[in-house]
Design a protein around this motif. Sequence first.
Motif, PDB file in Angstrom:
ATOM      1  N   ASN A 138       0.710  -1.193   0.208  1.00 52.32           N
ATOM      2  CA  ASN A 138       0.199  -0.003  -0.261  1.00 52.32           C
ATOM      3  C   ASN A 138       1.324   1.215  -0.286  1.00 52.32           C
ATOM      4  O   ASN A 138       1.790   1.457   0.790  1.00 52.32           O
ATOM      5  CB  ASN A 138      -1.036  -0.077   1.243  1.00 52.32           C
ATOM      6  CG  ASN A 138      -1.884   0.603   0.655  1.00 52.32           C
ATOM      7  OD1 ASN A 138      -1.920   1.900   0.988  1.00 52.32           O
ATOM      8  ND2 ASN A 138      -3.024   0.722   1.153  1.00 52.32           N
ATOM      9  N   THR A 139       0.266   1.736  -0.331  1.00 50.59           N
ATOM     10  CA  THR A 139       1.111   3.517  -0.538  1.00 50.59           C
ATOM     11  C   THR A 139       1.575   4.231   0.448  1.00 50.59           C
ATOM     12  O   THR A 139       2.287   4.728   0.718  1.00 50.59           O
ATOM     13  CB  THR A 139       0.904   4.476  -1.545  1.00 50.59           C
ATOM     14  OG1 THR A 139      -0.377   4.796  -1.944  1.00 50.59           O
ATOM     15  CG2 THR A 139       1.526   3.509  -3.785  1.00 50.59           C
ATOM     16  N   LYS A 140       0.710   4.390   1.542  1.00 52.94           N
ATOM     17  CA  LYS A 140       0.211   4.764   2.312  1.00 52.94           C
ATOM     18  C   LYS A 140       1.158   4.208   3.349  1.00 52.94           C
ATOM     19  O   LYS A 140       1.541   4.866   4.798  1.00 52.94           O
ATOM     20  CB  LYS A 140      -1.149   4.997   2.707  1.00 52.94           C
ATOM     21  CG  LYS A 140      -2.412   5.625   1.967  1.00 52.94           C
ATOM     22  CD  LYS A 140      -3.316   5.043   2.713  1.00 52.94           C
ATOM     23  CE  LYS A 140      -4.540   6.336   1.629  1.00 52.94           C
ATOM     24  NZ  LYS A 140      -6.348   5.812   1.972  1.00 52.94           N
ATOM     25  N   ILE A 141       1.751   2.892   3.030  1.00 55.39           N
ATOM     26  CA  ILE A 141       2.120   2.142   4.213  1.00 55.39           C
ATOM     27  C   ILE A 141       4.100   2.442   3.810  1.00 55.39           C
ATOM     28  O   ILE A 141       4.472   2.556   3.172  1.00 55.39           O
ATOM     29  CB  ILE A 141       2.997   0.846   3.919  1.00 55.39           C
ATOM     30  CG1 ILE A 141       1.065   0.812   4.494  1.00 55.39           C
ATOM     31  CG2 ILE A 141       3.510  -0.101   5.071  1.00 55.39           C
ATOM     32  CD1 ILE A 141       1.094  -1.096   4.711  1.00 55.39           C
ATOM     33  N   GLN A 142       5.202   3.658   4.730  1.00 58.59           N
ATOM     34  CA  GLN A 142       6.247   3.838   5.162  1.00 58.59           C
ATOM     35  C   GLN A 142       7.434   2.205   5.547  1.00 58.59           C
ATOM     36  O   GLN A 142       8.095   2.371   4.024  1.00 58.59           O
ATOM     37  CB  GLN A 142       5.911   5.030   6.379  1.00 58.59           C
ATOM     38  CG  GLN A 142       8.128   5.116   5.639  1.00 58.59           C
ATOM     39  CD  GLN A 142       8.019   6.214   7.164  1.00 58.59           C
ATOM     40  OE1 GLN A 142       7.744   6.617   7.328  1.00 58.59           O
ATOM     41  NE2 GLN A 142       8.943   5.785   8.225  1.00 58.59           N
ATOM     42  N   TRP A 144       2.618   3.247   9.091  1.00 62.70           N
ATOM     43  CA  TRP A 144       2.196   4.390   8.073  1.00 62.70           C
ATOM     44  C   TRP A 144       3.180   4.909   8.518  1.00 62.70           C
ATOM     45  O   TRP A 144       4.228   6.451   8.782  1.00 62.70           O
ATOM     46  CB  TRP A 144       0.720   4.258   8.867  1.00 62.70           C
ATOM     47  CG  TRP A 144       0.279   3.438   8.891  1.00 62.70           C
ATOM     48  CD1 TRP A 144      -0.192   2.765  10.157  1.00 62.70           C
ATOM     49  CD2 TRP A 144      -0.783   2.862   7.925  1.00 62.70           C
ATOM     50  NE1 TRP A 144      -1.040   1.758   9.933  1.00 62.70           N
ATOM     51  CE2 TRP A 144      -1.241   1.405   8.321  1.00 62.70           C
ATOM     52  CE3 TRP A 144      -0.247   2.649   6.945  1.00 62.70           C
ATOM     53  CZ2 TRP A 144      -1.845   0.397   7.451  1.00 62.70           C
ATOM     54  CZ3 TRP A 144      -1.599   1.544   6.070  1.00 62.70           C
ATOM     55  CH2 TRP A 144      -2.820   0.664   6.935  1.00 62.70           C
ATOM     56  N   LYS A 145       3.168   5.823   6.950  1.00 66.17           N
ATOM     57  CA  LYS A 145       3.489   7.088   6.505  1.00 66.17           C
ATOM     58  C   LYS A 145       2.879   8.834   7.841  1.00 66.17           C
ATOM     59  O   LYS A 145       3.859   9.117   7.460  1.00 66.17           O
ATOM     60  CB  LYS A 145       3.255   7.202   4.984  1.00 66.17           C
ATOM     61  CG  LYS A 145       4.369   6.837   3.857  1.00 66.17           C
ATOM     62  CD  LYS A 145       4.365   6.668   2.100  1.00 66.17           C
ATOM     63  CE  LYS A 145       4.699   6.123   1.386  1.00 66.17           C
ATOM     64  NZ  LYS A 145       4.640   6.672  -0.140  1.00 66.17           N
ATOM     65  N   ARG A 146       1.772   8.630   7.304  1.00 66.63           N
ATOM     66  CA  ARG A 146       1.220   9.880   7.683  1.00 66.63           C
ATOM     67  C   ARG A 146       1.771   9.479   9.512  1.00 66.63           C
ATOM     68  O   ARG A 146       1.481  10.756  10.367  1.00 66.63           O
ATOM     69  CB  ARG A 146      -0.814   9.859   7.976  1.00 66.63           C
ATOM     70  CG  ARG A 146      -0.681   9.759   6.320  1.00 66.63           C
ATOM     71  CD  ARG A 146      -2.073   9.603   6.481  1.00 66.63           C
ATOM     72  NE  ARG A 146      -2.656  11.175   6.901  1.00 66.63           N
ATOM     73  CZ  ARG A 146      -4.231  11.764   7.614  1.00 66.63           C
ATOM     74  NH1 ARG A 146      -5.549  10.820   6.195  1.00 66.63           N
ATOM     75  NH2 ARG A 146      -3.990  12.534   8.569  1.00 66.63           N
ATOM     76  N   THR A 184       1.466   3.714  14.644  1.00 65.01           N
ATOM     77  CA  THR A 184       0.536   5.659  14.162  1.00 65.01           C
ATOM     78  C   THR A 184       1.073   6.524  14.603  1.00 65.01           C
ATOM     79  O   THR A 184       2.543   6.820  15.147  1.00 65.01           O
ATOM     80  CB  THR A 184      -0.756   5.016  15.161  1.00 65.01           C
ATOM     81  OG1 THR A 184      -0.351   5.327  16.409  1.00 65.01           O
ATOM     82  CG2 THR A 184      -1.157   4.029  14.098  1.00 65.01           C
TER      83      THR A 184
END
Length: 215
Positions: A145-149, A166-168, A199
């Motif tokens: 997933n592109t949202k995962i770092q 997670w990237k965020r 998170t």
Amino acid sequence: MTLEAEERFHAREDEIRRTRQRWDRRGSSDREERTREVVSGRTRYATEEPPEDPREQLSREQLADVNRHAGRIVEALEGRSRAATAWRLAKEVLSGVDMLEAVLAVREELQATPGIVVPIAAVGEVPRSAVDIEGEVVQLWEPSNTKIQSVGLIEDESGRTKFTIWKRSGQPWVSEGECVRLRNVEKSWYQGRVSVAVTGWSEIEFPEKDRWWTE
């Protein structure tokens, strides 16, 4: 004076009269006496002797056993005082609990305490949605997933589990072979296996780097 100003004036005068009036409408008040009673009451509580240390009621053999088990618990669960752990363990033993059961009870109690680093194998047993763990990043793979770092496996002496950053979350990057401490990571279950997610409320620490920096 305007009508509004006159009303404020009379209200203020009434307030001053009420303030000057004794609470019991007598010429004297026991306010000072009641204040002294409250202070003396607090003083009595403050001067009470602290609760007895249960360790003092153990035999020499029992105390040695308690201290040994307390040391092992503290080694497994970072962030806990050995003296406090021995105190809790001694209290359980004095209540008639078998030593083995007392060790398990105290260990479970400490694992449920926020801020305590728990063994990875015990993550699923901790009665909290967020835990603190520490171990080596043994494997990383390409996120789906592109949202995962980052996503991979973290391992300690007790076991291993999957972790996701997670990237965020705004957390630093990790590399394979690094020892990391993941604080306040969220637990999740998939096909009967527990994993953790880093998170924005989590923290990633690098114990080995921190030790090098303080040397």
